[in-house]
Design a protein around this motif. Sequence first.
Motif, PDB file in Angstrom:
ATOM      1  N   VAL A 344      -1.791   2.924  -5.416  1.00 51.12           N
ATOM      2  CA  VAL A 344      -1.952   3.589  -4.122  1.00 51.12           C
ATOM      3  C   VAL A 344      -1.642   2.616  -2.989  1.00 51.12           C
ATOM      4  CG1 VAL A 344      -3.639   4.585  -2.532  1.00 51.12           C
ATOM      5  CG2 VAL A 344      -3.598   5.310  -4.903  1.00 51.12           C
ATOM      6  N   MET A 345      -2.170   1.405  -3.087  1.00 52.10           N
ATOM      7  CA  MET A 345      -1.919   0.401  -2.059  1.00 52.10           C
ATOM      8  C   MET A 345      -0.428   0.089  -1.953  1.00 52.10           C
ATOM      9  SD  MET A 345      -2.946  -1.668   0.312  1.00 52.10           S
ATOM     10  CE  MET A 345      -4.719  -1.418   0.103  1.00 52.10           C
ATOM     11  N   HIS A 346       0.222  -0.091  -3.096  1.00 49.09           N
ATOM     12  CA  HIS A 346       1.641  -0.458  -3.110  1.00 49.09           C
ATOM     13  C   HIS A 346       2.491   0.644  -2.475  1.00 49.09           C
ATOM     14  CE1 HIS A 346       5.411  -2.220  -4.508  1.00 49.09           C
ATOM     15  NE2 HIS A 346       4.735  -3.285  -4.888  1.00 49.09           N
ATOM     16  N   LEU A 347       2.239   1.884  -2.845  1.00 46.83           N
ATOM     17  CA  LEU A 347       3.010   2.995  -2.294  1.00 46.83           C
ATOM     18  C   LEU A 347       2.814   3.132  -0.790  1.00 46.83           C
ATOM     19  CD1 LEU A 347       2.481   5.660  -5.101  1.00 46.83           C
ATOM     20  CD2 LEU A 347       4.652   4.580  -4.459  1.00 46.83           C
ATOM     21  N   GLU A 410     -12.690   1.722   1.739  1.00 48.47           N
ATOM     22  CA  GLU A 410     -12.513   2.108   3.139  1.00 48.47           C
ATOM     23  C   GLU A 410     -11.747   1.053   3.931  1.00 48.47           C
ATOM     24  OE1 GLU A 410     -15.328   3.342   6.966  1.00 48.47           O
ATOM     25  OE2 GLU A 410     -15.981   3.728   4.921  1.00 48.47           O
ATOM     26  N   VAL A 411     -12.211  -0.200   3.880  1.00 50.60           N
ATOM     27  CA  VAL A 411     -11.612  -1.224   4.748  1.00 50.60           C
ATOM     28  C   VAL A 411     -10.219  -1.632   4.291  1.00 50.60           C
ATOM     29  CG1 VAL A 411     -13.885  -2.095   5.401  1.00 50.60           C
ATOM     30  CG2 VAL A 411     -12.660  -3.186   3.499  1.00 50.60           C
ATOM     31  N   SER A 412      -9.935  -1.534   2.992  1.00 50.87           N
ATOM     32  CA  SER A 412      -8.643  -2.001   2.474  1.00 50.87           C
ATOM     33  C   SER A 412      -7.477  -1.214   3.060  1.00 50.87           C
ATOM     34  CB  SER A 412      -8.610  -1.923   0.948  1.00 50.87           C
ATOM     35  OG  SER A 412      -8.785  -0.584   0.493  1.00 50.87           O
ATOM     36  N   ALA A 413      -7.721   0.031   3.487  1.00 50.01           N
ATOM     37  CA  ALA A 413      -6.642   0.831   4.075  1.00 50.01           C
ATOM     38  C   ALA A 413      -6.059   0.167   5.312  1.00 50.01           C
ATOM     39  CB  ALA A 413      -7.162   2.229   4.418  1.00 50.01           C
ATOM     40  N   LEU A 438       1.271  -7.962  -0.365  1.00 50.41           N
ATOM     41  CA  LEU A 438      -0.039  -7.443   0.021  1.00 50.41           C
ATOM     42  C   LEU A 438      -0.894  -7.116  -1.195  1.00 50.41           C
ATOM     43  CD1 LEU A 438       0.622  -5.210   3.155  1.00 50.41           C
ATOM     44  CD2 LEU A 438      -1.155  -6.930   2.926  1.00 50.41           C
ATOM     45  N   CYS A 439      -0.268  -6.547  -2.227  1.00 50.93           N
ATOM     46  CA  CYS A 439      -1.033  -6.223  -3.432  1.00 50.93           C
ATOM     47  C   CYS A 439      -1.502  -7.485  -4.150  1.00 50.93           C
ATOM     48  CB  CYS A 439      -0.192  -5.346  -4.367  1.00 50.93           C
ATOM     49  SG  CYS A 439      -0.079  -3.627  -3.812  1.00 50.93           S
TER      50      CYS A 439
END
Length: 449
Positions: A344-347, A410-413, A438-439
Motif C-alpha cells: 500500500v505504501m509503495h503504490l 495513521e501517521v505513516s500516510a 521510502l519503503c
Amino acid sequence: MARFFDVKVCLPIQTSKLWPFWNQSSKIEAMAINPTSRATASRPKRAVKREALLDEATRQINMRGAGAVSLNAIAEAAGLSRNTLYYYVSDRADLAFRCYLRTCEANTEDLAIAIEQGSNICERIEHYIARTLTNSRHPLAVLSDQDFLPEPQRSMIGELNRRNVETLKALINDGIETDQIRAVQSEIAAQALLGMINWSQLSAMWLGQRDGRSFRRRASAAIADLFFNGIAANRGERFDNSLDATQLITQPVNPFDRMQASQQKMLQLIGAASRLFNRRGLDGASLDEIGAGVGVTKGAVYHYFDDKTDLILRCYERGFELYDIFMDAAIAQGTNGFERSMAVMHLNCQAQASAAPPLMLQPGLWALPEAQRNRFIAAASDLWKRSNAMLQAGVNDGSCRHCDAAMIAEVSAGAFLWLPKWLPENYPLSPPAIADQLCDLLTFGVAKR
C-alpha cells in the motif's frame, strides 16, 4: 511578538555546523514585513490579542485553507471587532503570511532547542518531533498554501522553510557520518519525517477523531518509533514490490467513442488539477493554470465542471477511488501483514510522485459542502481502519514489530501525502525508485543496529 533567534549563540560549538543557513538578514527582512512586532513589545495587551488572532487564524487555515478563511469569524473567535482586526493585519493574505511566519520561527526554535538538549543525534530528532507536536504553545499552520501568498511574502516563507529542512537534513547527515544513523537518503528521510509531523496536525480532522494533547503525544511517540525502528520484525526482511500504480489506474480508451473521449479529457483535467492542487494548495492553483496543464482554456474547464469547488470534489472522488484500488491490490498481492502494508505504501508513493497523482488530503476540508465533507471523512476513516487491520495482522503473524499499530497506520500516510510538496520537477529518481527509498525507510527505520 515575532521571535527571532541567533542560533549560533544558543548552540554548542560541535552542533553549530548544522545551522549554516540562518543569518541576521532574515531578522531584518521579517521586521520590515512585520512592522507591528516592535510596537507590541510595549503594548502587552495588544500582543496578547494579536497572538489570539493568529491562534484562531492558524486553526482555521488548517481546517479551511488559507484562501477560504473568514476574517469576520476569526475576529469574533479572537474577541476582536472587524475594524480592530485591521489594526493587526491588512487582509486575508497578510493574516496567512503572519501565521506561516510564526510557524517557521517555531520550527527554527524547536530545532535549535532539540539540538542543544539532545545528547546524540537520535535524541535530538526525537526531541524535535516531541516539541513540534506536544509543546503546549500556539498552534502551527501546515505550510500547504504558500502559493496563496503574494510576493515577496511567498518567497520569504519558502526560504525560511527551506532553511529548516536543510537543518534537519544536516542533522540526519551528521548522524550518518558519526555512525548513529544508517545510510539513508537524507532528503527523503527528512521530508518523510516532516510529512508525518504535518499530517499528524490534520489527520484527526480528516479521520473524524478528537485532536488534543493525548492524541498529539501518541502521534509523536508513533512517528519516532516508526522513523527510528520501522515496522519489520525481521531486520533481514526486505520488501520487493511487483505492483505498478500506473497500470492499476490506466483504463483502455476507444478514441472513436465520443463518450469515452470526453470522459478521458475530464480525467486528464482532474489529474492535472490534482497535481497542481497537491503542489500549490487548493487556494494556490487557479483554473487558468489547471487548464494550461492540459492545453485548454478556462472556458473548456467550465465545460466539464461547474466551478472550482466542483473540480476539487471530483479530484477527491477520484483520489479515494485510487486509494481503494491500491488497498485492494495490496491485500490481493501480499502474503502477510508486512507485505500488504508495504505494498500500500509503495503504490501510494508511486502515485504521488507521478504526473497525475490522487489529490492529497490537505487543509481545506471544512471549506467543502457538508455532505461531501462527511463522505470524504468516512472514506478516509475506512482506509485508515483497513491499514490498521493489515499492520495489526502483521504483528499477529510475526512479520511486523509489536507497536502502536493504529497510530502508526495513521501517521505513516504523511510520508507519501507530503511527497508533492517537496519533490522537484527534475528529481533524479523515478517514482518507483522514490517509493523504494521510502519503503526501505519505513521498513527498517533509520536507527543503526
